[in-house]
Design a protein around this motif. Sequence first.
Motif, PDB file in Angstrom:
ATOM      1  N   HIS A  42      59.146  60.614 -39.012  1.00 27.80           N
ATOM      2  CA  HIS A  42      59.225  60.736 -37.563  1.00 27.80           C
ATOM      3  C   HIS A  42      57.867  60.746 -36.887  1.00 27.80           C
ATOM      4  N   HIS A  43      56.778  60.915 -37.656  1.00 27.63           N
ATOM      5  CA  HIS A  43      55.459  60.869 -37.015  1.00 27.63           C
ATOM      6  C   HIS A  43      54.547  59.782 -37.570  1.00 27.63           C
ATOM      7  N   ASP A  44      54.937  59.046 -38.642  1.00 27.65           N
ATOM      8  CA  ASP A  44      54.007  58.024 -39.121  1.00 27.65           C
ATOM      9  C   ASP A  44      54.655  56.728 -39.607  1.00 27.65           C
ATOM     10  N   PHE A  45      55.970  56.506 -39.355  1.00 23.93           N
ATOM     11  CA  PHE A  45      56.558  55.226 -39.713  1.00 23.93           C
ATOM     12  C   PHE A  45      55.946  54.113 -38.855  1.00 23.93           C
ATOM     13  N   PRO A  46      55.524  52.989 -39.464  1.00 27.10           N
ATOM     14  CA  PRO A  46      55.133  51.822 -38.676  1.00 27.10           C
ATOM     15  C   PRO A  46      56.369  51.157 -38.062  1.00 27.10           C
ATOM     16  N   GLY A  47      56.143  50.216 -37.154  1.00 23.56           N
ATOM     17  CA  GLY A  47      57.241  49.513 -36.524  1.00 23.56           C
ATOM     18  C   GLY A  47      57.487  49.989 -35.110  1.00 23.56           C
ATOM     19  N   ILE A  48      58.615  49.564 -34.553  1.00 23.94           N
ATOM     20  CA  ILE A  48      58.942  49.893 -33.166  1.00 23.94           C
ATOM     21  C   ILE A  48      59.988  50.995 -33.085  1.00 23.94           C
ATOM     22  N   LEU A  49      61.160  50.792 -33.721  1.00 23.63           N
ATOM     23  CA  LEU A  49      62.237  51.784 -33.647  1.00 23.63           C
ATOM     24  C   LEU A  49      62.373  52.627 -34.904  1.00 23.63           C
ATOM     25  N   THR A  50      61.655  52.293 -35.968  1.00 26.46           N
ATOM     26  CA  THR A  50      61.797  53.055 -37.209  1.00 26.46           C
ATOM     27  C   THR A  50      61.450  54.521 -37.015  1.00 26.46           C
ATOM     28  N   GLY A 265      42.814  47.154 -27.536  1.00 25.26           N
ATOM     29  CA  GLY A 265      41.611  47.823 -27.062  1.00 25.26           C
ATOM     30  C   GLY A 265      41.882  49.073 -26.263  1.00 25.26           C
ATOM     31  N   HIS A 266      40.887  49.989 -26.273  1.00 30.83           N
ATOM     32  CA  HIS A 266      40.957  51.250 -25.532  1.00 30.83           C
ATOM     33  C   HIS A 266      42.162  52.100 -25.942  1.00 30.83           C
ATOM     34  N   GLY A 267      42.581  51.992 -27.198  1.00 29.81           N
ATOM     35  CA  GLY A 267      43.693  52.779 -27.707  1.00 29.81           C
ATOM     36  C   GLY A 267      45.064  52.187 -27.456  1.00 29.81           C
ATOM     37  N   PHE A 268      45.163  51.059 -26.784  1.00 26.92           N
ATOM     38  CA  PHE A 268      46.450  50.445 -26.468  1.00 26.92           C
ATOM     39  C   PHE A 268      46.863  49.457 -27.563  1.00 26.92           C
ATOM     40  N   GLY A 269      48.173  49.335 -27.756  1.00 22.36           N
ATOM     41  CA  GLY A 269      48.733  48.385 -28.696  1.00 22.36           C
ATOM     42  C   GLY A 269      49.982  47.754 -28.123  1.00 22.36           C
ATOM     43  N   LEU A 270      50.258  46.513 -28.510  1.00 24.16           N
ATOM     44  CA  LEU A 270      51.440  45.797 -28.034  1.00 24.16           C
ATOM     45  C   LEU A 270      52.192  45.250 -29.238  1.00 24.16           C
ATOM     46  N   ASP A 271      53.509  45.532 -29.307  1.00 25.54           N
ATOM     47  CA  ASP A 271      54.357  45.050 -30.397  1.00 25.54           C
ATOM     48  C   ASP A 271      55.601  44.402 -29.819  1.00 25.54           C
ATOM     49  N   ARG A 286      84.102  51.723 -33.626  1.00 21.30           N
ATOM     50  CA  ARG A 286      84.108  50.938 -34.850  1.00 21.30           C
ATOM     51  C   ARG A 286      82.708  50.407 -35.160  1.00 21.30           C
ATOM     52  N   LEU A 287      82.570  49.902 -36.391  1.00 19.77           N
ATOM     53  CA  LEU A 287      81.305  49.309 -36.808  1.00 19.77           C
ATOM     54  C   LEU A 287      81.185  47.919 -36.206  1.00 19.77           C
ATOM     55  N   GLY A 288      80.025  47.636 -35.620  1.00 17.20           N
ATOM     56  CA  GLY A 288      79.802  46.337 -35.008  1.00 17.20           C
ATOM     57  C   GLY A 288      78.421  45.799 -35.320  1.00 17.20           C
ATOM     58  N   THR A 289      78.205  44.541 -34.999  1.00 20.37           N
ATOM     59  CA  THR A 289      76.918  43.887 -35.218  1.00 20.37           C
ATOM     60  C   THR A 289      76.152  43.830 -33.908  1.00 20.37           C
ATOM     61  N   THR A 290      74.882  44.194 -33.960  1.00 20.34           N
ATOM     62  CA  THR A 290      74.054  44.164 -32.762  1.00 20.34           C
ATOM     63  C   THR A 290      72.754  43.421 -33.056  1.00 20.34           C
ATOM     64  N   HIS A 291      72.233  42.776 -32.028  1.00 22.89           N
ATOM     65  CA  HIS A 291      70.922  42.149 -32.072  1.00 22.89           C
ATOM     66  C   HIS A 291      70.138  42.661 -30.873  1.00 22.89           C
ATOM     67  N   ALA A 292      68.881  42.988 -31.088  1.00 22.10           N
ATOM     68  CA  ALA A 292      68.062  43.511 -29.995  1.00 22.10           C
ATOM     69  C   ALA A 292      66.668  42.906 -30.066  1.00 22.10           C
ATOM     70  N   VAL A 293      66.165  42.484 -28.910  1.00 31.06           N
ATOM     71  CA  VAL A 293      64.777  42.057 -28.786  1.00 31.06           C
ATOM     72  C   VAL A 293      63.970  43.272 -28.351  1.00 31.06           C
ATOM     73  N   LEU A 294      62.912  43.561 -29.082  1.00 29.61           N
ATOM     74  CA  LEU A 294      62.165  44.795 -28.890  1.00 29.61           C
ATOM     75  C   LEU A 294      60.752  44.499 -28.372  1.00 29.61           C
ATOM     76  N   ALA A 295      60.255  45.375 -27.527  1.00 34.31           N
ATOM     77  CA  ALA A 295      58.874  45.294 -27.059  1.00 34.31           C
ATOM     78  C   ALA A 295      58.378  46.706 -26.808  1.00 34.31           C
ATOM     79  N   ARG A 296      57.145  46.969 -27.191  1.00 35.12           N
ATOM     80  CA  ARG A 296      56.586  48.306 -26.994  1.00 35.12           C
ATOM     81  C   ARG A 296      55.108  48.205 -26.644  1.00 35.12           C
ATOM     82  N   LEU A 297      54.734  48.897 -25.586  1.00 39.62           N
ATOM     83  CA  LEU A 297      53.334  49.087 -25.230  1.00 39.62           C
ATOM     84  C   LEU A 297      52.993  50.536 -25.543  1.00 39.62           C
ATOM     85  N   SER A 298      52.035  50.755 -26.413  1.00 41.75           N
ATOM     86  CA  SER A 298      51.724  52.104 -26.868  1.00 41.75           C
ATOM     87  C   SER A 298      50.258  52.443 -26.595  1.00 41.75           C
TER      88      SER A 298
END
Length: 303
Positions: A42-50, A265-271, A286-298
Amino acid sequence: MDGVIGFRRQSAFLEAFFAEWKPDDALTLYGGRFVAPFGRGHHDFPGILTRIRAHEVQMIGDAMGVGGTWNFLADPRFGEHDISAAAFTLDRTFLSSSWLTRRRCCDERYERYNRNTEQQGGPANNGQMDSFALSLDGDKFDFAPGLSYQLSLVSRAAGKEDGTAREWGYSGALRYEQRWSATHRTLFFAEAVQFRNAEGRPRFETDDGDETTIAERRNFTTLGAQHRIDDWRGTFAWQRDQRKRSVDTLPTENYLEASIGRDIGHGFGLDIGHQYGRQLIEESGRLGTTHAVLARLSWRGGF
């Protein structure tokens, strides 16, 4: 209904607020509000939603109590090893309240709008300091410089209002970073978490009006890798959330996430990335299939 909604479920809150004391370089003691030393994803996984998903499933937050960390071994060959321990109860003080956000009309999914109360139930919510967590961490091995591990245990007392059993949690995590050159490196990460008597085996009323308890064993698993080239990074991760229940069963959820990102730069990251999921659809149950486009500015930095 069409429309654009922004900042609907935003809030500000304190995740940790504690006093710290270091009697010597190897020992740190603290008391106040903190995240219990259990798991690391919860504090060091890489990625966007992991990391966010691990935050929701395995992080033991809202802990009010005392704890400490002891660096009991620091050896050039065998690495550095720490043991952490904490005793706590669920924080029901004003520090558990969120700021700026209030309860939204007709939407019960957003829960963090007020301070914790005894009536809401849940593990460790009994007003006593009889929940605890233990963690063993190690890294800086001479024979494997990029290797680190964590083993941890948590035990939370049954909630006073709804719990019937003590919850036990176990986790094990490994990380290994292989440096191929000055600019290329690959990080491999894995973590397995299990909760027995998840949520304290709460009472449950069946459709027939009878009262029983929900005995649940929850397993949360993560496997992934991230490759970095200078300021660029690419991450691939798989996560599984399996909940075996005695009643009110839930399907096993699986997620695959792939993303690319860059430090700008300056501590910012874009994924940006994509997530494929086989998950519970709340509207149908019920169980279903989902697709999501992800974007994160950190942003990461300090004051």
